[in-house]
Scaffold this active site. Structure first.
Site, short mmCIF file in Angstrom:
data_model
loop_
_atom_site.label_atom_id
_atom_site.label_comp_id
_atom_site.label_asym_id
_atom_site.label_seq_id
_atom_site.Cartn_x
_atom_site.Cartn_y
_atom_site.Cartn_z
N ASN A 35 68.11 -44.19 83.32
CA ASN A 35 68.22 -45.08 82.16
C ASN A 35 68.94 -46.34 82.62
OD1 ASN A 35 68.66 -46.36 79.77
ND2 ASN A 35 69.99 -44.77 78.87
N TRP A 36 68.17 -47.39 82.80
CA TRP A 36 68.76 -48.64 83.31
C TRP A 36 69.60 -49.35 82.25
CZ3 TRP A 36 64.17 -51.51 86.24
CH2 TRP A 36 63.73 -50.69 87.30
N LYS A 37 69.50 -48.93 81.00
CA LYS A 37 70.22 -49.58 79.89
C LYS A 37 69.95 -51.09 79.94
CE LYS A 37 73.41 -45.73 79.88
NZ LYS A 37 74.73 -45.21 79.62
N HIS A 91 69.53 -42.23 71.86
CA HIS A 91 70.65 -42.35 72.81
C HIS A 91 71.93 -42.62 72.02
CE1 HIS A 91 73.27 -43.67 76.02
NE2 HIS A 91 72.43 -43.09 76.86
N GLU A 143 74.30 -44.53 72.53
CA GLU A 143 74.64 -45.96 72.38
C GLU A 143 73.83 -46.58 71.24
OE1 GLU A 143 73.98 -46.94 76.49
OE2 GLU A 143 75.73 -45.75 77.04
N GLU A 187 73.59 -35.24 76.31
CA GLU A 187 74.51 -36.22 76.89
C GLU A 187 75.82 -36.22 76.11
OE1 GLU A 187 72.23 -39.42 79.24
OE2 GLU A 187 72.37 -40.11 77.20
N GLY A 190 79.28 -42.81 81.34
CA GLY A 190 79.88 -44.01 81.90
C GLY A 190 81.37 -43.90 82.14
N SER A 212 77.53 -39.34 83.73
CA SER A 212 78.19 -39.46 85.04
C SER A 212 77.57 -38.55 86.10
CB SER A 212 79.70 -39.22 84.91
OG SER A 212 80.27 -40.19 84.06
N GLY A 263 72.52 -42.79 84.21
CA GLY A 263 72.77 -44.19 83.90
C GLY A 263 73.13 -44.96 85.16
N GLY A 264 74.43 -45.15 85.38
CA GLY A 264 74.92 -45.99 86.48
C GLY A 264 74.27 -45.71 87.83
P1 13P Z 1 76.03 -42.62 83.11
O1 13P Z 1 75.22 -41.84 84.13
O2 13P Z 1 76.30 -44.04 83.53
O3 13P Z 1 77.25 -41.85 82.68
O4 13P Z 1 75.11 -42.76 81.80
C1 13P Z 1 74.49 -41.63 81.28
C2 13P Z 1 73.54 -42.05 80.23
O5 13P Z 1 73.93 -42.51 79.18
C3 13P Z 1 72.12 -41.94 80.52
O6 13P Z 1 71.36 -42.16 79.38
#
Ligand code: 13P
Length: 253
Positions: free
Chosen positions: A9-11, A98, A100, A170, A176, A216, A237-238
């Site tokens: 997920n590149w966000k 998600h 967020e 999640e 994050g 994470s 994510g990251g």
């Molecule tokens: P991180 O891997 O940066 O914690 O993010 C997870 C995430 O929200 C994937 O959708």
């Protein structure tokens, strides 16, 4: 056999040219290094979907996904993106719910129920996200909370529809933050999600659904998480923003 899925997920990261470069690096490495039974999904910003789909089109186990769709088919919804638009780029998946989006855009379980149904009707595969806050976990209500998210957004589906959905657990406190759920915490919740799905849709459907862990996840902890019996993949994510890390996670099964 459940599908193994590693989704990045590149966000809201990467300009268009940076995104194309990342996708092509992932596609090349996937070709050379990743087992063909591991499905890689790049969940990119919407404007990247068409060019990214074109960059990955010759690599069978790499697909593109949107990060959201509207619950409306088309019309006067400025700034929103429809399921048909996503499909027209070549993308096959869409992240829905998600945390967020739930937090910053007030997405509700009822709205997500409509989006999941519309995605399925159109032929897009939803990656449905669920997960509790730290406060909810500390109160001991995390299992009930997640079950309620599943109930309010997925229980209107038929068993056949449900068999096409991918779930991503999640925990918000792990997103994050660098704090990952322990493999025991992840397994406990994934098993409980599968049991809840079995109660509603039958054991055969529940056994076939891929449940991804997100929060994470990185090369250093991926193997411990991915070898849990009910953890079928990851939503990253990251660590998905670096091709090397993303591919190393995909090689951790
Ligand atoms: P991180 O891997 O940066 O914690 O993010 C997870 C995430 O929200 C994937 O959708």
């Amino acid at each position: 056999m459940r599908k193994k899925i590693i989704a990045g997920n590149w966000k809201m990261n990467k300009t268009l040219s940076e995104g194309i470069a990342l996708a092509s690096e992932v596609a090349n490495m996937a070709n050379d290094e990743v087992s063909s039974d591991v499905n890689l999904i790049l969940c990119t910003p919407a404007i990247h979907l068409a060019p990214v789909s074109s960059v990955i089109k010759d690599v069978a186990n790499v697909s593109a996904a949107a990060q959201n769709i509207s619950e409306h088919e088309s019309g006067a919804y400025t700034g929103d993106i429809s399921a048909d638009m996503v499909l027209s780029t070549g993308a096959k998946y869409v992240i829905l719910g998600h945390s967020e989006r739930r937090e910053y855009h007030n997405e509700t379980n009822a709205q997500l129920a409509d989006r999941v149904k519309l995605a399925l009707d159109k032929g897009l595969t939803p990656i449905f996200c669920c997960g509790e806050s730290l406060e909810t976990r500390e109160s001991g209500e995390h299992v009930n909370f997640v079950n309620n998210q599943l109930k309010e957004s997925l229980h209107h589906l038929s068993a056949e529809e449900m068999s096409k959905v991918v779930i991503a657990y999640e925990p918000i406190w792990a997103i994050g933050t660098g704090v990952t759920a322990s493999s025991d915490q992840a397994q406990e919740m994934h098993k409980s999600i599968r049991t809840a799905l079995a109660d509603q849709f039958g054991a055969e459907v529940a056994d076939g659904i891929s449940i991804l862990y997100g929060g994470s996840m990185k090369p250093a902890n991926a193997q411990e998480l991915l070898t849990q019996p009910d953890v079928d993949g990851g939503l990253i994510g990251g660590a998905s923003l670096k091709a090397r890390d993303f591919i190393d996670i995909a090689k951790s099964y």
